[in-house]
Enzyme design. Structure first.
Site, PDB file in Angstrom:
ATOM      1  N   ALA A 255       2.638 -16.450  25.255  1.00 17.72           N
ATOM      2  CA  ALA A 255       2.842 -17.354  24.111  1.00 17.72           C
ATOM      3  C   ALA A 255       3.863 -18.454  24.433  1.00 17.72           C
ATOM      4  O   ALA A 255       4.892 -18.170  25.051  1.00 17.72           O
ATOM      5  CB  ALA A 255       3.327 -16.547  22.910  1.00 17.72           C
ATOM      6  N   ASP A 276       0.752 -11.183  25.191  1.00 13.20           N
ATOM      7  CA  ASP A 276       2.127 -11.399  24.749  1.00 13.20           C
ATOM      8  C   ASP A 276       2.561 -10.225  23.888  1.00 13.20           C
ATOM      9  O   ASP A 276       1.736  -9.599  23.209  1.00 13.20           O
ATOM     10  CB  ASP A 276       2.257 -12.702  23.965  1.00 13.20           C
ATOM     11  CG  ASP A 276       3.708 -13.141  23.829  1.00 13.20           C
ATOM     12  OD1 ASP A 276       4.215 -13.815  24.751  1.00 13.20           O
ATOM     13  OD2 ASP A 276       4.353 -12.791  22.811  1.00 13.20           O
ATOM     14  N   ASP A 319       5.949 -15.568  33.194  1.00 13.28           N
ATOM     15  CA  ASP A 319       6.936 -16.538  32.709  1.00 13.28           C
ATOM     16  C   ASP A 319       7.872 -15.748  31.802  1.00 13.28           C
ATOM     17  O   ASP A 319       7.640 -15.615  30.605  1.00 13.28           O
ATOM     18  CB  ASP A 319       6.249 -17.673  31.958  1.00 13.28           C
ATOM     19  CG  ASP A 319       7.219 -18.782  31.582  1.00 13.28           C
ATOM     20  OD1 ASP A 319       7.960 -19.241  32.470  1.00 13.28           O
ATOM     21  OD2 ASP A 319       7.241 -19.175  30.401  1.00 13.28           O
ATOM     22  N   CYS A 372      12.622 -20.687  32.434  1.00 12.78           N
ATOM     23  CA  CYS A 372      13.075 -22.036  32.054  1.00 12.78           C
ATOM     24  C   CYS A 372      14.595 -22.040  31.936  1.00 12.78           C
ATOM     25  O   CYS A 372      15.147 -22.605  30.995  1.00 12.78           O
ATOM     26  CB  CYS A 372      12.405 -22.485  30.754  1.00 12.78           C
ATOM     27  SG  CYS A 372      12.716 -21.400  29.337  1.00 12.78           S
TER      28      CYS A 372
END
Length: 432
Positions: A255, A276, A319, A372
């Protein structure tokens, strides 16, 4: 509510109640009848004040001599932001409205107190950062990034590197879109966007990316599913993944689905599973896939630390949940919510996810680990620890042409190309 009262309400929901700035603002805008210019000003005040909170409080602190209620401090924050950073807002207008809001929320005496503080602040020059002796504290106040983050960046990138990172993440982010290459070429999309009156420049960083400006979400091209909103640094995951047309791929922490759907656009004869932990987010992934008119995918709920996935995969994207320090200019409240001690918990979670996910990777298959954030413990440390804990996993080099890079992992710093801060590592499962 008037616009500035709406700004105070939104700012308070984010800073005091833990709301997400984008969700709070979207809900507020969608339930109001604000004109486009006012929507822009509301967004500017809220995002700007959050982004400058520590700087604002440094400026206003000398003028506060009594104990204030939380909403009064918040009102001062949003008003000081307007006075210092918004040239199009006259000081008297910002101050007068703040006083009226204070009277409404408190009473006449609250209005007088806010007026006295703001009038005194307006008359005096801004506090000088040079009085701050510590490099770390000074940079923290200048950029409104907490000291523990600055200190970590200084340790790993030096004070000059920390300064570059902090100042870049204090600037306005560029806006990028990702071409849906399953349906249109980037050149065709650029031409179509320009024809609609948008600025659209092909990115030199990633072959599907276009730098844009304007309200592109209002474009018919977006509604038709010809592009997605995604920062260019995040698109580089696909470069590292290098999917083949018939690959079976898993996006394990998917997501809102950007990286998995990017991969799906590249595998016309393959299949992508998008999973997710948050069940309510699966509908968001499916909505995006439908808008893009993509097929050959499945979206389902699953905890990546323990999920028993239905098949073995050629390639997997992890991720991972992270501290998010690379995207603080897009999600400005993150910098205040995160604490140094959170990182240890995140590292444990990241390794737990990787140790489970690798069981569903085919021998010879590729695993991408990305975050990130700009934090060595979550990035390089996790990558090396994962490899050392698993004899069947090895680093696998990839290429990023725009960075003249070839290697098994890369920390992308925001000042290098004006992107979000991002980390990508590539592994391969050894053949039996």
């Amino acid at each position: 509510m008037q616009l500035r009262e709406m700004a105070l309400d939104a700012y308070s929901r984010v800073m005091d109640e833990g709301g997400y700035s984008n969700i709070v603002l979207n809900d507020m805008i969608n339930t109001s009848n604000l004109a486009a210019n006012d929507r822009g000003l509301l967004t500017e005040i809220v995002y700007g004040t959050i982004s400058k909170k520590l700087t604002i409080q440094f400026y206003i602190r000398p003028f506060i001599r009594t104990k204030l209620k939380r909403w009064q401090r918040n009102l001062l924050d949003i008003t000081v932001y307007q006075i210092v950073w918004l040239d199009r807002v006259p000081n008297y207008a910002a101050i007068n409205e703040a006083v009226e809001i204070a009277k409404k929320w408190g009473g006449p005496n609250d209005g007088k107190a806010i007026n006295a503080i703001l009038r005194s602040f307006e008359r005096e020059p801004l506090e000088d950062f040079s009085q701050i002796k510590s490099d770390i504290t000074r940079l923290s106040i200048e950029t409104s990034i907490p000291e523990w983050i600055i200190s970590h960046w200084k340790t790993h990138h030096g004070i000059d590197g920390a300064r570059e990172i902090a100042h870049t993440l204090s600037s306005r982010p560029k806006m990028y879109i990702r071409t849906n290459t399953a349906r249109i070429t980037r050149t065709e999309l650029v031409t179509s966007l320009v024809d609609e009156g948008f600025s659209a420049i092909p990115s030199e960083i990633q072959k599907d990316a276009i730098e844009v400006s304007g309200e592109v979400l209002q474009s018919d091209l977006y509604q038709e599913g010809l592009f997605s909103i995604q920062d260019v640094s995040s698109m580089l995951v696909n470069d590292a993944l290098s999917p083949e047309p018939d690959d079976v791929i898993l996006d394990a922490c998917s997501a809102p689905g950007g990286k998995g759907l990017h991969a799906l656009e590249k595998v016309p004869d393959g299949h992508v599973d998008l999973s997710d932990i948050h069940e309510h987010k699966i509908a968001q992934i499916e909505q995006q896939a439908e808008r893009l008119r993509l097929t050959g995918y499945s979206a389902f709920q699953g905890d990546a630390t323990s999920k028993d996935y239905p098949k073995q995969y050629d390639r997997i994207i992890v991720d991972a949940p992270c501290s998010g320090l690379g995207v603080i200019r897009r999600k400005p409240e993150i910098r205040y919510e995160r604490k140094a001690e959170d990182v240890d918990t995140l590292v444990d979670l990241q390794l737990e996810i990787l140790s489970n996910i690798k069981n569903y990777l085919k021998p010879g298959g590729v695993l991408i680990y990305s975050t990130c954030t700009i934090h060595q413990m979550e990035n390089e440390n996790v990558a090396y620890t994962f490899m050392k804990q698993n004899d069947d996993i090895e680093f696998d080099p990839f290429v990023l042409d725009a960075f003249d890079f070839e290697g098994p992992y890369r920390q992308i710093l925001p000042q290098e190309a004006g992107t979000d801060g991002f980390f990508i590592a590539r592994f391969r499962k050894k053949e039996k």
